[in-house]
Scaffold this active site. Structure first.
Site, PDB file in Angstrom:
ATOM      1  N   GLY A   1       0.847  -1.195   0.000  1.00  0.00           N
ATOM      2  CA  GLY A   1       0.000   0.000   0.000  1.00  0.00           C
ATOM      3  C   GLY A   1       0.873   1.233   0.000  1.00  0.00           C
TER       4      GLY A   1
ATOM      5  N   GLY B   1      -0.254   4.371   0.423  1.00  0.00           N
ATOM      6  CA  GLY B   1      -0.979   5.504   1.001  1.00  0.00           C
ATOM      7  C   GLY B   1      -0.346   6.016   2.283  1.00  0.00           C
ATOM      8  CB  SER B   2      -1.685   8.314   4.898  1.00  0.00           C
ATOM      9  OG  SER B   2      -2.430   9.012   3.980  1.00  0.00           O
TER      10      SER B   2
ATOM     11  CE  LYS C   1     -10.523   3.976  13.921  1.00  0.00           C
ATOM     12  NZ  LYS C   1      -9.984   4.985  13.023  1.00  0.00           N
TER      13      LYS C   1
ATOM     14  CB  THR D   1     -10.870   8.173  15.073  1.00  0.00           C
ATOM     15  OG1 THR D   1      -9.825   7.245  15.334  1.00  0.00           O
ATOM     16  CG2 THR D   1     -11.057   8.257  13.584  1.00  0.00           C
TER      17      THR D   1
ATOM     18  CB  VAL E   1      -9.167   5.205   2.416  1.00  0.00           C
ATOM     19  CG1 VAL E   1     -10.059   4.183   3.105  1.00  0.00           C
ATOM     20  CG2 VAL E   1      -8.634   4.639   1.124  1.00  0.00           C
TER      21      VAL E   1
END
Ligand SMILES: NC(=O)C1=CN([C@@H]2O[C@H](COP(=O)(O)OP(=O)(O)OC[C@H]3O[C@@H](n4cnc5c(N)ncnc54)[C@H](OP(=O)(O)O)[C@@H]3O)[C@@H](O)[C@H]2O)C=CC1
Ligand SMILES: O=C(CO)COP(=O)(O)O
Length: 341
Positions: A11, A13-14, A191, A248, A279
């Site tokens: 992956g 991504g971040s 969550k 979050t 995402v």
């Protein structure tokens, strides 16, 4: 101890980028697999991910790669940081190559058609692999900027947990172990839904009392669901439960929170997701969770309320009115064995 072979992060991504950097900083050779050759080339040349975590330098020991088969062949330990919508389709074609590997999912989502968690999909694709999950209060940018935090590696496989702790535990990132893979993974997925609600509440100008009530009732609701599914409620008191829920639901850096904030400002769901451009797993999780809660008869008013706003044409005011006027319940569900609930 340094791993003999390179470690794979799947992956681009971040979060994949943040974890790849941590592993490299701990002295390991890392292959970060991504699907986009241009992105890989840009990282090779500029030592920065052009799309995600801008401004974060990528460690020289992180090698961006685009050949998945070669990556899986070269590495025994693989961290999977793909969106939940992509994990199965990316890995299923390479099932044979996964036998005997240590696969650790970083993905916090639920598969739409099957209600499977990511480690359950990995288990299905690769029954001969050794499976674990990693989850906790781990906003990618903060991890990459070395803000102190901690996470949980969870697996029934004790040796897998120890190996993940050995490679990832560091000066700014503590790695705790747990044997409750299901509870840890479920906490991370659930969550995200409540972070959307929390972001919405902030955009509406609600106060600190409201935020606190939301987080606390979210914890009650997700734990109730988890117990119904056979998880250990105590896991939800740990980093992967309440820890991740707090961060979050409180941080504008969370993508799920950002989607909620945009919705609270009056944007449509489509516009909110497009504006984010990354995402936000909570949107899909909301859909499947609402259906599952209904199917198994678990009371989840916050999930039902958000679903009504996003997919059933209810207004925010209607839902808030309904939630606040609902019959008052007992505060904590799991303290009593005397039928007080
Ligand atoms: N960001 C965070 O703070 C944290 C994220 N997580 C979890 O990690 C998972 C990944 O999130 P994150 O890294 O943040 O996501 P991002 O949105 O930052 O990046 C998603 C990455 O997945 C790639 N991708 C998407 N679809 C495919 C596909 N079909 N095949 C191959 N690659 C694909 C994207 O590639 P492309 O750019 O080419 O589209 C991109 O590299 C999520 O489940 C998230 O919940 C967990 C903890 C923290
Ligand atoms: O899981 C996360 C932090 O632990 C990241 O949350 P978001 O996907 O909402 O950014």
């Amino acid at each position: 101890m340094t791993e003999q072979r390179p470690i794979a992060v799947l992956g681009g991504g971040s979060f994949g980028t943040a974890v790849a950097n941590l592993l490299a900083e701990n002295g390991h050779a890392v292959r970060q697999w991504m699907r986009d050759p241009e992105q890989a080339e840009a990282i090779r040349v500029h030592r920065e991910n052009p799309r995600y975590l801008k401004g974060i330098k990528i460690h020289p020991a992180v090698e961006p790669v685009t050949d998945l088969l070669e990556t899986l062949t070269a590495c025994d330990l693989c961290f999977v940081a793909l969106p939940s919508s992509a994990l199965r389709s990316v890995l299923a074609p390479h099932a044979e190559r996964l036998a005997g590997k240590l696969l650790v999912s970083l993905t916090k989502g639920i598969e739409a058609q099957t209600f499977k968690l990511m480690s359950e999909i990995l288990e299905e694709i690769a029954p001969q692999a050794r499976i674990g999950v990693l989850s906790g209060p781990n906003l990618a940018r903060e991890v990459a900027e070395h803000a102190l935090t901690a996470t949980v590696v969870a697996s029934e496989d004790e040796e897998l947990c120890e190996r993940v702790q050995a490679v990832l535990h560091g000066r700014t990132f503590r790695v705790y172990a747990s044997s409750d893979r299901f509870g840890v993974e479920l906490g991370g997925a659930l969550k995200n839904v409540y972070a959307i609600i929390a972001g919405m509440a902030v955009a509406l100008g609600m106060g600190e009392n409201t935020k606190s009530m939301l987080i606390t009732r979210a914890l009650a609701e997700m734990t109730r669901f988890a117990v119904n599914q056979g998880a250990n409620p105590m896991t939800f008191l740990g980093l992967a439960g309440v820890g991740d829920l707090i961060v979050t639901c409180s941080s504008p850096k969370s993508r799920n929170y950002q989607v909620g904030f945009a919705l609270g400002q009056g944007l449509s769901l489509e516009d909110a997701v497009t504006r984010l451009g990354e995402v936000a797993e909570g949107v899909n999780t909301l859909k499947v969770l609402k259906a599952k809660a209904q199917e198994v008869g678990v009371y989840m008013p916050l999930v039902a309320g958000l679903h009504a706003i996003l997919f059933e044409g209810r207004t925010l005011n209607q839902v808030i009115e309904l939630l606040m006027r609902a019959e008052p319940k007992t505060d904590v569900d799991f303290i009593s064995t005397s039928g007080f609930n």
